[in-house]
Motif scaffolding. Structure first.
Motif, short mmCIF file in Angstrom:
data_model
loop_
_atom_site.label_atom_id
_atom_site.label_comp_id
_atom_site.label_asym_id
_atom_site.label_seq_id
_atom_site.Cartn_x
_atom_site.Cartn_y
_atom_site.Cartn_z
N ALA A 47 77.66 48.15 134.69
CA ALA A 47 77.49 46.70 134.56
C ALA A 47 78.32 45.97 135.61
CB ALA A 47 77.90 46.25 133.16
N GLU A 48 77.92 44.74 135.90
CA GLU A 48 78.61 43.94 136.91
C GLU A 48 78.78 42.50 136.47
OE1 GLU A 48 76.08 44.38 140.35
OE2 GLU A 48 77.28 46.07 141.06
N ALA A 49 79.77 41.84 137.07
CA ALA A 49 79.93 40.40 136.93
C ALA A 49 79.55 39.81 138.28
CB ALA A 49 81.37 40.05 136.57
N ASN A 50 78.58 38.91 138.30
CA ASN A 50 78.04 38.34 139.54
C ASN A 50 78.40 36.87 139.65
OD1 ASN A 50 76.50 40.80 140.15
ND2 ASN A 50 75.33 40.22 138.35
N TYR A 51 78.71 36.44 140.87
CA TYR A 51 79.12 35.06 141.12
C TYR A 51 78.41 34.53 142.36
CZ TYR A 51 82.95 36.51 138.12
OH TYR A 51 83.67 36.98 137.08
N SER A 52 78.16 33.23 142.39
CA SER A 52 77.66 32.57 143.60
C SER A 52 78.14 31.13 143.60
CB SER A 52 76.14 32.63 143.69
OG SER A 52 75.55 31.87 142.67
N PHE A 53 78.36 30.59 144.80
CA PHE A 53 78.77 29.19 144.94
C PHE A 53 78.47 28.71 146.34
CE2 PHE A 53 82.45 31.54 146.46
CZ PHE A 53 82.90 30.80 147.54
N HIS A 67 77.85 40.60 132.91
CA HIS A 67 77.20 41.64 132.11
C HIS A 67 78.22 42.56 131.45
CE1 HIS A 67 73.18 40.70 133.66
NE2 HIS A 67 73.77 40.53 134.83
N CYS A 68 79.50 42.30 131.65
CA CYS A 68 80.56 43.15 131.09
C CYS A 68 80.64 42.96 129.58
CB CYS A 68 81.91 42.79 131.72
SG CYS A 68 81.92 42.89 133.52
N SER A 69 81.27 43.91 128.91
CA SER A 69 81.37 43.84 127.45
C SER A 69 82.46 42.87 126.99
CB SER A 69 81.62 45.22 126.86
OG SER A 69 82.81 45.77 127.40
N ALA A 70 83.29 42.40 127.91
CA ALA A 70 84.36 41.45 127.58
C ALA A 70 84.48 40.43 128.72
CB ALA A 70 85.67 42.20 127.39
N ALA A 71 85.37 39.47 128.53
CA ALA A 71 85.62 38.49 129.59
C ALA A 71 86.12 39.22 130.84
CB ALA A 71 86.65 37.47 129.13
N PHE A 72 85.78 38.69 132.01
CA PHE A 72 86.13 39.32 133.28
C PHE A 72 86.95 38.33 134.09
CE2 PHE A 72 85.34 40.79 137.60
CZ PHE A 72 85.49 42.17 137.46
N LYS A 73 88.14 38.74 134.56
CA LYS A 73 89.02 37.84 135.29
C LYS A 73 88.88 38.00 136.80
CE LYS A 73 92.42 37.18 131.71
NZ LYS A 73 93.84 37.11 131.37
N VAL A 74 88.81 36.86 137.47
CA VAL A 74 88.76 36.82 138.93
C VAL A 74 89.74 35.76 139.43
CG1 VAL A 74 86.38 37.63 139.17
CG2 VAL A 74 86.84 35.19 138.94
#
Length: 107
Positions: A47-53, A67-74
């Motif tokens: 699974a991945e966390a995807n971002y765009s801006f 798509h992660c099972s928990a919150a994802f920090k960036v």
């Protein structure tokens, strides 16, 4: 015969005109460049966390799809300033101050 020659000459002129008009519509100097990032999750596997801006004049909207099972920090990088963002599960957006330069995994 002369009419055929005039039509042929006009057709020859129309080809370069339409080509330049098409290229003018595909490249807009006012369009903001979109940046995309994708980070793999620890769970579930694959699974991945995807971002765009795209940076705005007064603010930046960050679009995410976690798509992660928990919150994802960036970490959001705004030049000399950094901010930790905990991305909730799912797909949404968040608004930040202008000047977002890049995103890195973890805080």
């Amino acid at each position: 015969m002369r009419r055929t020659a005039i039509i042929g000459a006009l057709a020859a002129l129309a080809i370069p005109f339409s080509a330049s008009a098409a290229s003018a519509t595909t490249a807009s100097p006012d369009a903001a460049e979109a940046f995309r990032y994708s980070f793999s999750c620890s769970s579930p596997e694959g699974a991945e966390a995807n971002y765009s801006f795209a940076d705005g004049i007064t603010s930046t909207t960050l679009y995410y799809n976690n798509h992660c099972s928990a919150a994802f920090k960036v970490t959001l990088h705004f030049g000399a300033f950094e901010d930790c963002f905990s991305t909730p599960r799912g797909k949404s957006s968040a608004v930040f101050r202008e000047g977002l330069i890049s995103i890195s995994k973890g805080c």
